[in-house]
Scaffold this motif. Structure first.
Motif, PDB file in Angstrom:
ATOM      1  N   THR A 189     -84.956 -82.027  -8.870  1.00 21.58           N
ATOM      2  CA  THR A 189     -83.416 -81.961  -8.993  1.00 21.58           C
ATOM      3  C   THR A 189     -82.801 -82.211 -10.400  1.00 21.58           C
ATOM      4  N   ASP A 190     -83.692 -83.470 -11.015  1.00 22.61           N
ATOM      5  CA  ASP A 190     -83.225 -83.763 -12.403  1.00 22.61           C
ATOM      6  C   ASP A 190     -83.462 -82.586 -13.157  1.00 22.61           C
ATOM      7  N   LEU A 191     -84.697 -82.027 -12.925  1.00 22.46           N
ATOM      8  CA  LEU A 191     -84.877 -80.617 -13.819  1.00 22.46           C
ATOM      9  C   LEU A 191     -83.936 -79.596 -13.693  1.00 22.46           C
ATOM     10  N   ALA A 201     -74.973 -85.652  -6.122  1.00 26.67           N
ATOM     11  CA  ALA A 201     -75.620 -86.663  -5.529  1.00 26.67           C
ATOM     12  C   ALA A 201     -76.689 -87.556  -6.491  1.00 26.67           C
ATOM     13  N   LEU A 202     -77.244 -86.886  -7.236  1.00 30.73           N
ATOM     14  CA  LEU A 202     -78.191 -87.606  -8.172  1.00 30.73           C
ATOM     15  C   LEU A 202     -77.436 -88.185  -9.405  1.00 30.73           C
ATOM     16  N   GLU A 203     -76.482 -87.357  -9.887  1.00 26.74           N
ATOM     17  CA  GLU A 203     -75.492 -87.911 -10.765  1.00 26.74           C
ATOM     18  C   GLU A 203     -74.735 -89.622 -10.394  1.00 26.74           C
ATOM     19  N   LYS A 259     -81.997 -92.014  -1.693  1.00 24.08           N
ATOM     20  CA  LYS A 259     -81.461 -91.593  -0.269  1.00 24.08           C
ATOM     21  C   LYS A 259     -79.889 -91.354  -0.698  1.00 24.08           C
ATOM     22  N   VAL A 260     -79.376 -90.197  -0.199  1.00 22.34           N
ATOM     23  CA  VAL A 260     -78.174 -89.847  -0.636  1.00 22.34           C
ATOM     24  C   VAL A 260     -77.213 -90.767   0.004  1.00 22.34           C
ATOM     25  N   PRO A 261     -76.130 -91.494  -0.697  1.00 20.10           N
ATOM     26  CA  PRO A 261     -75.316 -92.416  -0.092  1.00 20.10           C
ATOM     27  C   PRO A 261     -74.767 -91.947   1.310  1.00 20.10           C
ATOM     28  N   HIS A 262     -74.459 -92.530   2.314  1.00 19.42           N
ATOM     29  CA  HIS A 262     -73.753 -92.227   3.476  1.00 19.42           C
ATOM     30  C   HIS A 262     -72.422 -91.548   3.512  1.00 19.42           C
ATOM     31  N   PRO A 263     -71.558 -91.902   2.507  1.00 20.22           N
ATOM     32  CA  PRO A 263     -70.265 -91.549   2.376  1.00 20.22           C
ATOM     33  C   PRO A 263     -70.200 -89.843   1.884  1.00 20.22           C
ATOM     34  N   ILE A 264     -71.354 -89.675   1.053  1.00 21.89           N
ATOM     35  CA  ILE A 264     -71.434 -88.359   0.655  1.00 21.89           C
ATOM     36  C   ILE A 264     -72.174 -87.569   1.592  1.00 21.89           C
ATOM     37  N   ARG A 265     -73.346 -87.855   2.206  1.00 21.71           N
ATOM     38  CA  ARG A 265     -74.043 -87.408   3.044  1.00 21.71           C
ATOM     39  C   ARG A 265     -73.207 -87.021   4.305  1.00 21.71           C
ATOM     40  N   GLN A 266     -72.330 -87.610   4.827  1.00 21.33           N
ATOM     41  CA  GLN A 266     -71.654 -87.338   6.132  1.00 21.33           C
ATOM     42  C   GLN A 266     -70.709 -86.051   5.941  1.00 21.33           C
ATOM     43  N   SER A 267     -70.397 -85.783   4.937  1.00 26.89           N
ATOM     44  CA  SER A 267     -69.447 -84.536   4.684  1.00 26.89           C
ATOM     45  C   SER A 267     -70.474 -83.186   5.021  1.00 26.89           C
ATOM     46  N   SER A 268     -71.616 -83.277   4.640  1.00 32.59           N
ATOM     47  CA  SER A 268     -72.456 -82.147   4.836  1.00 32.59           C
ATOM     48  C   SER A 268     -73.932 -82.391   5.023  1.00 32.59           C
ATOM     49  N   GLU A 269     -74.279 -83.027   6.130  1.00 27.43           N
ATOM     50  CA  GLU A 269     -75.703 -83.453   6.675  1.00 27.43           C
ATOM     51  C   GLU A 269     -76.952 -82.626   6.141  1.00 27.43           C
ATOM     52  N   ASP A 270     -76.481 -81.169   6.326  1.00 29.39           N
ATOM     53  CA  ASP A 270     -77.539 -80.089   6.184  1.00 29.39           C
ATOM     54  C   ASP A 270     -77.793 -79.763   4.933  1.00 29.39           C
ATOM     55  N   TYR A 275     -76.879 -91.043 -12.845  1.00 27.04           N
ATOM     56  CA  TYR A 275     -76.245 -90.804 -14.242  1.00 27.04           C
ATOM     57  C   TYR A 275     -74.779 -91.229 -13.920  1.00 27.04           C
ATOM     58  N   PRO A 276     -74.359 -92.621 -13.479  1.00 23.72           N
ATOM     59  CA  PRO A 276     -73.072 -92.599 -13.213  1.00 23.72           C
ATOM     60  C   PRO A 276     -71.993 -92.607 -14.210  1.00 23.72           C
ATOM     61  N   LYS A 277     -72.505 -92.639 -15.328  1.00 19.07           N
ATOM     62  CA  LYS A 277     -71.612 -92.556 -16.749  1.00 19.07           C
ATOM     63  C   LYS A 277     -71.754 -91.294 -17.385  1.00 19.07           C
ATOM     64  N   GLU A 278     -72.473 -90.183 -16.805  1.00 15.95           N
ATOM     65  CA  GLU A 278     -72.692 -88.975 -17.494  1.00 15.95           C
ATOM     66  C   GLU A 278     -73.006 -87.758 -16.357  1.00 15.95           C
ATOM     67  N   HIS A 279     -71.831 -87.829 -15.622  1.00 12.35           N
ATOM     68  CA  HIS A 279     -71.648 -87.007 -14.306  1.00 12.35           C
ATOM     69  C   HIS A 279     -71.061 -85.700 -14.971  1.00 12.35           C
TER      70      HIS A 279
END
Length: 425
Positions: free
Chosen positions: A199-201, A298-300, A29-40, A304-308
């Protein structure tokens, strides 16, 4: 009384479970701080895939069509419906563990959702592969296919690819080797063994080969560029597009967007700065580009927090395009292919400036840090600024060049004449 409370707490803690494990979780689930900027940008419009958006009343129209696809897939399958469902049921614990959210579905309910959605996805790609799409409600209308294809890349709207592969291989076991049927890996999941979901692909297809085999050197620094695109131009930096067109999750209309450009693997990130010229690959800018970038970022952030690497790219372009004027520089150079209408420069600047907002950055690719350092060093060099001023003020057109050249010749002749006069005296 205290003992009763202690017992209740103990009973509660015995039932406690982690929300997800880092080893198996890959669909978030996309984290709220990221999602709220563009829900759609993170929410499916036509079709739900997987359990996170299952049951959404806005998406119920497509459920019947998914079931129609599923029925068609079962008819062409050499395995029975019972065998196919049993295959998914055996994988149910692994499937459930792939999701970051607690799935409020029973085992049977989750198996049914995953089975129908996987069959829908497989039949969708087989129809495209076989070109049997003329009368299909999805492929016959471009706007429907565009919406469906965008929904298929959303991070929250995924099923694990290993399940899709298992079902496919079971359904067409006798046809996969020389039997006229493509292997699952080819339609178009060439690297499905190491890929978690669509998304990963898509992220994988936009990384240079070197990024996918050996992680690049990263440093614990934030990416900072002291000069925007228009300022770089004033300092003499040239912007040049290295290929056109290149990526996007760019749809090849002849193949409904499933096939990747064979010549452009990972080219989106192939930036270079040499001899005062910044080479950046072409990218289309439209609503689908924002969906594509936001979901990969969002996936990264989650996986992939160390490889974004995609986030590094987005942040870098965001620094380049701080104003509408900056966006105009990249559009004029052919680097940004803008499909927006109206105030398109503003929309482009907002797109790249907004995708990276509310993200957490702990490291940055060393190559991007070098880009920033080299560009800033180039700008502060007085010779580069002087040459840029001369080019801008005196050599921007043939007439100005001729006049400037004539002026220089006249100046030289005047100096020579003055020197000769002084020598005669």
């Amino acid at each position: 009384m205290e003992n009763d409370v202690a017992k209740e707490v103990e009973a509660m803690l015995e039932k406690a479970q982690p929300l997800f494990t880092t080893e198996s979780c890959c669909i978030y689930k996309v984290p709220h701080p990221i999602r709220q900027s563009s829900e759609d940008a993170y929410t499916p419009v036509l079709v739900s895939i997987g359990p996170l958006h299952h049951g959404n009343s806005r998406l119920v129209t497509m459920e019947g069509h998914k079931q129609f696809y599923c029925q068609h897939f079962i008819q062409r399958s050499e395995a029975s419906l019972s065998d196919l469902v049993s295959c998914v049921k055996q994988l149910e614990p692994q499937i459930r563990a792939c999701y970051s959210e607690k799935i409020e579905l029973t085992v049977d309910e989750l198996v049914k959702v995953i089975f129908i959605d996987c069959c829908f996805v497989i039949d969708l790609f087989l129809r495209d592969y076989e070109r049997t799409t003329e009368d299909d409600v999805i492929f016959s209308k471009d706007w429907v296919w565009n919406r469906v294809s965008d929904d298929l890349i959303l991070l929250e709207n995924q099923v694990p690819l290993f399940v899709v592969e298992k079902i496919y291989n079971l359904a067409f076991a006798s046809h996969l080797h020389g039997g006229g049927f493509p292997s699952f890996m080819w339609i178009p999941f060439i690297y499905a063994n190491s890929i978690e979901h669509f998304t990963d692909l898509l992220r994988y297809f936009n990384l240079p080969p070197s990024h996918t085999t050996t992680p690049l050197l990263r440093e614990p620094k934030a990416l900072v560029l002291g000069h925007s695109a228009s300022e770089l131009v004033e300092a003499g930096v040239k912007f040049q597009v290295t290929n056109k067109p290149s990526h996007r999750h760019q749809k090849n209309k002849s193949s409904h967007g499933h096939q990747k450009d064979e010549s452009s693997h990972g080219c989106m990130l192939d930036l270079k700065f040499e001899r005062g010229t910044l080479n950046i690959p072409h990218i289309e800018a439209d609503d689908a580009t924002e969906i594509f970038l936001r979901n990969i970022v969002a996936l990264e952030q989650c996986h992939y927090p160390k490889e974004h690497y995609i986030l590094d790219y987005v942040i870098f372009l965001g620094h380049l395009m701080k104003t509408n004027k900056d966006a105009g520089v990249l559009i004029k150079a052919g680097i940004i292919g803008c499909i927006f209408g109206g105030d398109y420069e503003s929309k482009v600047a907002n797109l790249f400036g907004g995708v990276g907002k509310n993200t957490v950055v702990s490291t940055t690719s060393a190559c991007y840090l070098k880009f920033c350092n080299d560009l800033d060093d180039y700008c502060i060099h007085p010779w580069h600024s002087l040459m840029a001023t001369l080019r801008r003020d005196y050599f921007t057109s043939p007439w100005k060049t001729a006049a400037s050249f004539g002026g220089i010749v006249l100046l030289i002749l005047t100096v020579i004449q003055t020197v000769c006069s002084l020598r005669q005296v």
